[in-house]
Scaffold this active site. Structure first.
Site, short mmCIF file in Angstrom:
data_model
loop_
_atom_site.label_atom_id
_atom_site.label_comp_id
_atom_site.label_asym_id
_atom_site.label_seq_id
_atom_site.Cartn_x
_atom_site.Cartn_y
_atom_site.Cartn_z
N ASN A 115 0.51 -1.33 -0.24
CA ASN A 115 -0.12 0.36 -0.26
C ASN A 115 0.61 1.77 0.11
O ASN A 115 0.12 2.51 -0.10
CB ASN A 115 -0.86 -0.02 1.31
CG ASN A 115 -1.97 0.70 1.16
OD1 ASN A 115 -2.70 1.82 -0.24
ND2 ASN A 115 -2.71 2.28 2.05
N ILE A 436 -16.96 10.50 -5.09
CA ILE A 436 -16.27 8.86 -4.90
C ILE A 436 -16.99 8.96 -3.02
O ILE A 436 -16.48 7.75 -3.04
CB ILE A 436 -14.69 9.85 -4.79
CG1 ILE A 436 -14.82 9.01 -5.78
CG2 ILE A 436 -14.32 7.61 -4.59
CD1 ILE A 436 -15.32 8.55 -7.56
N GLU A 489 -18.95 11.15 4.12
CA GLU A 489 -17.99 10.55 5.59
C GLU A 489 -17.73 10.73 6.60
O GLU A 489 -16.19 11.20 7.19
CB GLU A 489 -17.13 9.69 5.42
CG GLU A 489 -17.78 9.26 3.79
CD GLU A 489 -16.68 8.18 2.89
OE1 GLU A 489 -15.40 8.00 3.25
OE2 GLU A 489 -16.91 7.81 1.92
N TRP A 566 -5.86 -3.63 3.46
CA TRP A 566 -5.21 -2.24 3.88
C TRP A 566 -5.43 -3.01 5.16
O TRP A 566 -5.21 -1.70 5.89
CB TRP A 566 -6.21 -1.43 3.77
CG TRP A 566 -6.27 -0.59 2.09
CD1 TRP A 566 -5.38 -0.92 1.45
CD2 TRP A 566 -6.87 0.70 1.52
NE1 TRP A 566 -4.74 -0.78 0.33
CE2 TRP A 566 -5.84 0.36 0.14
CE3 TRP A 566 -7.65 1.25 1.58
CZ2 TRP A 566 -6.65 1.55 -0.58
CZ3 TRP A 566 -7.93 2.11 1.31
CH2 TRP A 566 -7.62 2.28 -0.32
N GLU A 670 -9.89 5.58 -10.69
CA GLU A 670 -8.74 6.46 -10.64
C GLU A 670 -7.98 6.92 -11.91
O GLU A 670 -7.56 5.41 -12.35
CB GLU A 670 -7.89 5.98 -9.49
CG GLU A 670 -6.97 6.96 -9.39
CD GLU A 670 -6.50 7.69 -7.79
OE1 GLU A 670 -5.18 8.48 -7.94
OE2 GLU A 670 -6.31 6.50 -7.39
N HIS A 700 -5.25 14.35 -5.99
CA HIS A 700 -4.31 14.57 -5.07
C HIS A 700 -3.50 15.75 -5.21
O HIS A 700 -2.14 15.84 -4.51
CB HIS A 700 -3.21 13.00 -5.28
CG HIS A 700 -4.17 11.97 -5.33
ND1 HIS A 700 -5.07 10.58 -6.11
CD2 HIS A 700 -4.21 11.39 -3.99
CE1 HIS A 700 -4.96 10.35 -6.05
NE2 HIS A 700 -4.76 9.66 -4.02
#
EC number: 2.1.1.14
Length: 764
Positions: A115, A436, A489, A566, A670, A700
């Protein structure tokens, strides 16, 4: 018997580097302040030295990424950053990593199957390489000044080129390895400076040796190290590999290299490599045996490792065997000392980076006859307790997961008919817009969450604050005229941890942070036992959000494969068994959301691609159980319930048929930093019948894309995708951005979608 560490985490025990970087990027501190983070390096060097490690790495610290550091060392700066030569400073370095107001960042992609992410070099025949960053030599000298003689670590020249991509405007078929002759002179300069500074060992990381390489790629290793041999004369040289078995042809090439003193192997994931070593290892060479797992947080089974090491000792000799980690410890958490609240039994099963260096040295000492029983005995007791603990084993969960075998778990109606039924219910325009999932997390929002956990504020106050934040996000999306909304969220600190906290079989750390990219860290949950869902996890917040708007509100879940990939995953059963258990828990949640009136449910599988084994021969088995796990989660929903999924890092050309096989109604991907690699799949004739939303801008980067730029990107997509299946969305969640960046970017995104709708209507 000596000991060695491949690499060490950079962030610091309390993420000191993260906060220093973000302060510098925000203009709140100076370059000199940022450089003080080198103190972290000194602490880590002392830690390894005090633990008795003989071969301590340097140049594994980085302000962003070790591959980007190598790009800087080679002066391979893409022209768009207007670098004019000389030593590369923070301005150019961070522009390459993050973009700036006028130019986009370089592509970022997964580092093998971890990751962690690296910045992909952009190369071509016209790149003028030059020695432009002396970081490797400077770090060696700094360590020496602290009284620690280190092994400087460089990304090897062949792996660097294999991991690169042709720059924009360069033919995609350009042979990157043809640049070897241009970069080796710079490696020679670095080697010469390290020798002059007093280095006695040097480590080249060549992890691409574990991949399925072609013969010409293997030949490049032979050529490169033959060319470097005279420069390396007088130095002991280690070539380090990690993350998987080294295939037999690569093993033969590697161990035949002249002028190399030692070879490092991942023996945690490399059972076949052990067989190759038993079949023949060059005499007089050092074997750096990676028996301590660099990628997980479980305490080493010391007794088992001793057995492995003793067998290897018989092959290479006591004085040539070096105990090591399986990879850099960059991929594990920093120090268990920072976890005072962790359950003591579970804690006894764990080892973070600081503990792993002690394990490495304890194994090395034991092999010389100095076994520390006070260290080995508790380890044996912890291994035994983990096997028998009722906290690990849940028979009902094991039976339910075992019952999944033998069924496809596929929705009965095909995707085309489902989309028709969903459109009748949702009544969306063409090129529907959505985001998203996450929205920016403000300082105030983080404070609310932080104070609720130790009950400094009441549940009533917490719910009120979170609902206010959701309402703000809903109103903003309505003002922007986004078609399918998200609740933002605000109640979630992390898309995996949030779910893990509500599932049985998970444990959590306070400071178990691991670098993902740049300053971004993740705190993976620990899956220590069988997984189940005691009660609904998201229904309360999703229904609250839906009550605030007439527009469709997405229920937001993290998929089983992403939760698995993850997390720090238990290593006492196959990964697919754990994944099926998580899938059953998410299935219960999906069905509860549907019952509560949520008609669009997103099940993120951001990490599906990154779990792909490094070897092609192992892909089919992984994809079979990963895709099956996703289908299990939503097999029971009605045709009118629209299932979305989201994926990160769109190097999907080789798994597109598995993505289709997931049978989601809509997939968002993405895409913006990968030059529309994804679209090439559809240009080559792959038919995709479900909805698809390749990201139209890069979240990003702080850069705000114009309406025209986004419209141009959508037009490129429309050249290969049907109008009625294309969605318009950013390429990832917006959690890490600021509202000052998010609002104008989304305004431009919606404007671009409306512009294209008008143009398409006129064309009709």
């Amino acid at each position: 018997m000596a000991s060695h560490i491949v690499g060490y985490p950079r962030m610091g025990p309390k993420r000191e580097l993260k906060f220093a970087l973000e302060s510098f990027w925000d203009g709140k501190s100076s370059a000199e302040d940022l450089e003080k983070c080198q103190l972290i390096l000194g602490i880590h060097l002392k830690q390894m030295s005090d633990a008795g490690i003989k071969y301590i790495p340097s140049n594994t610290f980085s302000y962003y990424d070790q591959v980007l550091d190598t790009t800087a060392m080679l002066g391979a700066v893409p022209p768009r950053y207007n670098w004019t030569g000389g030593e590369i400073g923070f301005s150019t370095y961070f522009s390459m990593a993050r973009g700036n107001a006028s130019v986009p960042a370089m592509e970022m992609t997964k580092w093998f199957d971890t990751n962690y992410h690296f910045i992909v070099p952009e190369l071509g025949p016209d790149v003028k390489f030059s020695y432009a960053s002396h970081k490797a030599v400077n770090e060696y000298k700094e360590a020496k000044a602290l009284g620690v003689d280190t092994v400087p670590v460089l990304v090897g020249p062949v792996s660097y080129l294999i991991l690169s991509k042709p720059a924009k405007g360069v033919e995609k078929t350009f042979p990157l390895l043809s640049l070897l002759d241009k970069i080796l002179p710079i490696y020679k300069e670095v080697i010469a400076e390290l020798k002059a500074a007093g280095a006695s060992w040097i480590q080249f990381d060549e992890p691409t040796l574990v991949l399925d390489l072609e013969s010409h790629q293997l030949d490049a290793f032979t050529k490169a190290y033959a060319e470097l041999e005279s420069s390396l004369s007088g130095l002991s040289t280690l070539i380090e590999t990690y993350f998987a078995d080294v295939p037999a042809p690569a093993y033969k090439t590697l161990t035949s290299l002249s002028g190399i003193s030692g070879f490092g192997f991942d023996l945690v994931r490399g059972a076949q490599t052990i067989e190759l070593i038993k079949g023949g290892f060059p005499s007089g060479k050092y074997l750096f045996a990676g028996v301590v797992d660099g990628r997980n947080i479980w305490a080493n089974d010391l007794a088992s490792s001793i057995t492995t090491l003793q067998a290897l000792e018989g092959i290479v000799g006591k004085d040539k065997l070096v105990v090591s980690t399986s990879s850099s410890l960059l991929h594990t958490a920093v120090d268990l000392v920072n976890e005072p609240k962790l359950d003591q039994e579970i804690k006894s099963w764990l080892a973070f980076a600081a503990q792993k260096i002690v394990e490495v040295n304890a194994l090395a000492k034991a092999l010389t006859g100095h076994k520390d029983e006070a260290f080995f005995s508790p380890n044996a007791a912890a291994q035994a307790s983990r096997k028998s603990s009722p906290r690990v084993n849940n028979e009902a969960v094991q039976k339910a997961a075992a019952a999944l075998r033998g069924s496809e778990h596929r929705r009965v109606t095909n995707v085309s008919a489902r989309l028709d039924a969903q459109q009748k219910k949702l009544n969306l325009p063409i090129l529907p817009t959505t985001t998203i999932g996450s929205f920016p997390q403000t300082v105030e929002l983080r404070r609310v969450r932080r104070e609720f956990k130790p009950t400094r504020i009441s549940e009533e106050e917490y719910v009120k604050a979170i609902k206010e934040e959701i309402n703000k996000v809903v109103k903003l999306q309505e003002e922007l005229d986004i078609d399918v909304l998200v609740h933002g969220e605000p109640e979630r600190n992390d898309m995996v941890e949030y779910f893990g906290e509500q599932l049985s079989g998970f444990a959590f750390t306070a400071n178990g942070w691991v670098q993902s990219y740049g300053s971004r860290c993740v705190k993976p949950p620990i899956i220590y036992g069988d997984v189940s869902r005691p009660k609904p996890m998201t229904v309360f917040w999703s229904t609250a959000a839906q009550s605030m708007t007439q527009r469709p509100m997405k229920g937001m879940l993290t998929g089983p494969v992403t939760i698995l990939n993850w997390s720090f995953v238990r290593n006492d059963q196959p990964r697919f068994e754990t994944c099926y258990q998580i899938a059953l828990a998410i299935k219960d949640e999906v069905e509860d959301l549907e019952k509560a009136g949520i008609t669009v449910i997103q099940i993120d599988e951001a990490a599906l691609r990154e779990g792909l084994p490094l070897r092609k021969s192992e892909h089919a088995f992984y994809l079979d159980w990963a895709v099956h796990s996703f289908r299990i989660t939503n097999v029971g929903v009605q045709d009118t319930t629209q299932i979305h999924t989201h994926m990160c890092y769109s190097n999907f050309n080789d798994i597109i048929h598995s993505i289709i096989n997931m049978d989601a109604d809509v997939i968002t991907i993405e895409n913006s930093r990968s030059d529309e690699k994804l679209l090439s799949v559809f240009r080559e004739g792959v038919k995709y019948g479900a909805g698809i939303g390749p990201g139209v801008y890069d979240i990003h980067s702080p850069r705000i894309p114009s309406t025209e730029e986004i419209a141009d990107r959508i037009n490129k997509m429309l050249a290969v995708l049907e109008t009625n299946i294309l969605w318009v969305n950013p390429d990832c969640g917006l959690k890490t951005r600021k509202y000052a960046e998010v609002k104008p970017a989304l305004e431009n995104m919606v404007a671009a979608a409306k512009l294209l709708r008008t143009q398409l209507a006129s064309a009709k």
